[in-house]
Design an enzyme around this catalytic site. Structure first.
Site, mmCIF file in Angstrom:
data_model
loop_
_atom_site.group_PDB
_atom_site.id
_atom_site.type_symbol
_atom_site.label_atom_id
_atom_site.label_comp_id
_atom_site.label_asym_id
_atom_site.label_seq_id
_atom_site.Cartn_x
_atom_site.Cartn_y
_atom_site.Cartn_z
ATOM 1 N N TYR A 273 0.786 -1.239 0.000
ATOM 2 C CA TYR A 273 0.000 0.000 0.000
ATOM 3 C C TYR A 273 0.813 1.283 0.000
ATOM 4 O O TYR A 273 0.262 2.363 -0.156
ATOM 5 C CB TYR A 273 -0.990 -0.032 1.168
ATOM 6 C CG TYR A 273 -2.040 -1.096 0.941
ATOM 7 C CD1 TYR A 273 -3.070 -0.892 0.035
ATOM 8 C CD2 TYR A 273 -1.958 -2.329 1.580
ATOM 9 C CE1 TYR A 273 -4.022 -1.877 -0.203
ATOM 10 C CE2 TYR A 273 -2.899 -3.324 1.350
ATOM 11 C CZ TYR A 273 -3.922 -3.088 0.449
ATOM 12 O OH TYR A 273 -4.848 -4.069 0.200
ATOM 13 N N PHE B 126 -10.723 -3.018 10.818
ATOM 14 C CA PHE B 126 -11.834 -2.813 9.894
ATOM 15 C C PHE B 126 -11.464 -3.274 8.495
ATOM 16 O O PHE B 126 -12.217 -3.119 7.564
ATOM 17 C CB PHE B 126 -12.285 -1.347 9.878
ATOM 18 C CG PHE B 126 -11.198 -0.363 9.545
ATOM 19 C CD1 PHE B 126 -10.911 -0.049 8.216
ATOM 20 C CD2 PHE B 126 -10.451 0.254 10.541
ATOM 21 C CE1 PHE B 126 -9.906 0.852 7.883
ATOM 22 C CE2 PHE B 126 -9.444 1.164 10.225
ATOM 23 C CZ PHE B 126 -9.175 1.470 8.902
#
Length: 396
Positions: free
Chosen positions: A122, A396
C-alpha cells in the site's frame, strides 16, 4: 482486459464477500455474510467483474479518525480489498484502489486509512504506517504496581446481552481523545459482539467484559486455559482496554492482574508509549513479544488534513510533497504555496508522520525525508510532536 470495475449493488454483497474471503483463502458461512452486510456500506463498495463473476472487491467506510488536538477528521476506511487467486497480477487491485480513493475525494474526505494484510502493497498508493502497536505479556506473579489501585467495588462484570448497551458509548468517549483511533459503526459492533470464533485470538475462549464504575472505562478479555498436571497456567488475553483517565487505566490493569488461575497476562495492540511498564515494581518483567504496524494513513487532501490537527509549536514550514506540490504550514493552517521548500517528502511518508507516530528525524535518517533548509527537520519535529502518541486497536 476481460474484467471491468464498477459499483456493487446490494444483491451482490454475498458474492462480494465470498470473493474477498477467497482472496484470503476463506469461505464465509451465511451468518458471516450477514455480519459483513451489516458492516459494509453498499454505496461505497466496488467490484471487479469478469463475465458474470465477481473476482475482486474493494470498499470504503465512513469513519472519523482522531488526530492531535484532539480533533476528529472524516476518513475513508479502506476495507474488503481482495482479488481472487485466479485473477491476481492483472492490475485489478490497482484499479479497485483507484476507485475507492477517488470516491473518498469526491466525498471530501481529507484522509484514508487501512490495515494492511501485506506490508509491501500500500505504500505505492500513498499510505504510510501511522500507528505502530506492540504485544506485551507478563507473568502474573510479577505483575505488581508501585502504587496499587483499589478496584474493590469499582468494577462490574457484564453479561453478554449487556455489551451492546454499554461498550459503544464508552468507546466513543475514549476514541475522541486518542489520536490514531477511529469510530466504530453499529455494524462494526454487531460483527464484533457476535463473537465469531474465527476471529478469536489464538487459543482464546469466550469473551469477558468488565466495566469501571460510572462508565469511565472497560476491558474485554479472553482466557486460554491450560492445566499442567493439575496446575492452572491459563493465559489472560486482553483485547480492548479502554479508559478515560490514567487512574482508570491502571485500575483495569489491576483487575486483569488479579484474575485467579492465570499464569500470564498478554495484551494485544498496545500503544508504544503506554505507561504500564513504568508503573510496575519490576518493569523488566513486562516483555514486548511483537511490534507491528496497525493503522496506515493516506493524506488525500494535504491542505485540509494538515489544517485539521494542532501543532506543538508555531513553526512555519514548507513541505514539498511528491506529486502534490508545495504546502506551507503556519499558524495552525496549511495552504498551497510557490515558496521554496524546507522539506521534501513522499506522500506515504507524510501519512506516516501525520499523527506524530514517527519523527521526521527518523524518516530523514532512513532516507525518506530530504532536509532542504537547515534545521527544518528539527522544526518539523517540534511542531508535530504530540502526547499521548497515536494508538489504535480497531480492525476494519
Amino acid at each position: 482486459m476481460g474484467w471491468t470495475i464498477r459499483p456493487a449493488t446490494d444483491d451482490e454483497i454475498p458474492a462480494l464477500v465470498r470473493a474477498d474471503w477467497a482472496a484470503f483463502s476463506g469461505q464465509p458461512d451465511d451468518t458471516q455474510i450477514a455480519d459483513s452486510r451489516a458492516f459494509l456500506e453498499v454505496d461505497r463498495a466496488f467490484v471487479a467483474v469478469d463475465g458474470d463473476r465477481i473476482v475482486g472487491a474493494g470498499g470504503g467506510l465512513s469513519l472519523e479518525l482522531t488526530v492531535p488536538g484532539p480533533a476528529t477528521v472524516p476518513t475513508a476506511g479502506v476495507t474488503y480489498v481482495g482479488v481472487m487467486p485466479t485473477h491476481r497480477r492483472q492490475g485489478i487491485l490497482t484499479a479497485l484502489m483507484a476507485q475507492v480513493l477517488d470516491d473518498a475525494r469526491r466525498r471530501g474526505e481529507p484522509l484514508a486509512a487501512l490495515l494492511a494484510s501485506e506490508s509491501t502493497i500500500y505504500g505505492r498508493f500513498g499510505f504510510g504506517v501511522a500507528v505502530t502497536v506492540s504485544t506485551v505479556e507478563i507473568e502474573r506473579a510479577h505483575a505488581r504496581f508501585r502504587q496499587p489501585v483499589d478496584v474493590s467495588g469499582r468494577v462490574r462484570m457484564l453479561e453478554p446481552d449487556e455489551l451492546a448497551g454499554v461498550l459503544p458509548a464508552i468507546w466513543d468517549r475514549y476514541r475522541r481523545r486518542q489520536p490514531g483511533e477511529v469510530s466504530r459503526s453499529k455494524g462494526w459492533w454487531t460483527r464484533r459482539l457476535r463473537d465469531d470464533p474465527l476471529f478469536r485470538p489464538a487459543g482464546g475462549g469466550p469473551r469477558f467484559a468488565v466495566v469501571w464504575e460510572d462508565g469511565e472505562g472497560y476491558v474485554t478479555y479472553r482466557v486460554a486455559q491450560l492445566w499442567d498436571n493439575g496446575l492452572p497456567r491459563h493465559t489472560l488475553i486482553v483485547e480492548d482496554l479502554v479508559a478515560t483517565s490514567p487512574e482508570v487505566r491502571a485500575g483495569l490493569w489491576q483487575f486483569c492482574f488479579g484474575v485467579d488461575l492465570v499464569g500470564t497476562v498478554r495484551a494485544l495492540n498496545q500503544p508504544l508509549d503506554d505507561p504500564l511498564r513504568w508503573s510496575l515494581v519490576d518493569p523488566r518483567r513486562l516483555r514486548t513479544t511483537a511490534v507491528n504496524d496497525l493503522l496506515w494513513v493516506n493524506v488525500l487532501d494535504v491542505e485540509a488534513a494538515l489544517s485539521a490537527r494542532t501543532y506543538a509549536s508555531e513553526q512555519s514550514l514548507v513541505f514539498d510533497v511528491a506529486g502534490a506540490g508545495r504546502f506551507r504550514v503556519a499558524g495552525g493552517q496549511c495552504r498551497r504555496t510557490d515558496d521554496l521548500a524546507d522539506l521534501g517528502i513522499e506522500a506515504a511518508d507524510l501519512g506516516a508522520a501525520y499523527l506524530g507516530g514517527v519523527s521526521f528525524a527518523t524518516l530523514a535518517r532512513a532516507g525518506r525525508v530530504a532536509e532542504v533548509a537547515a534545521g527544518a527537520v528539527a522544526r518539523a519535529d517540534a511542531a508535530f510532536a504530540t502526547a499521548p502518541g497515536p494508538a489504535s486497536c480497531t480492525g476494519f
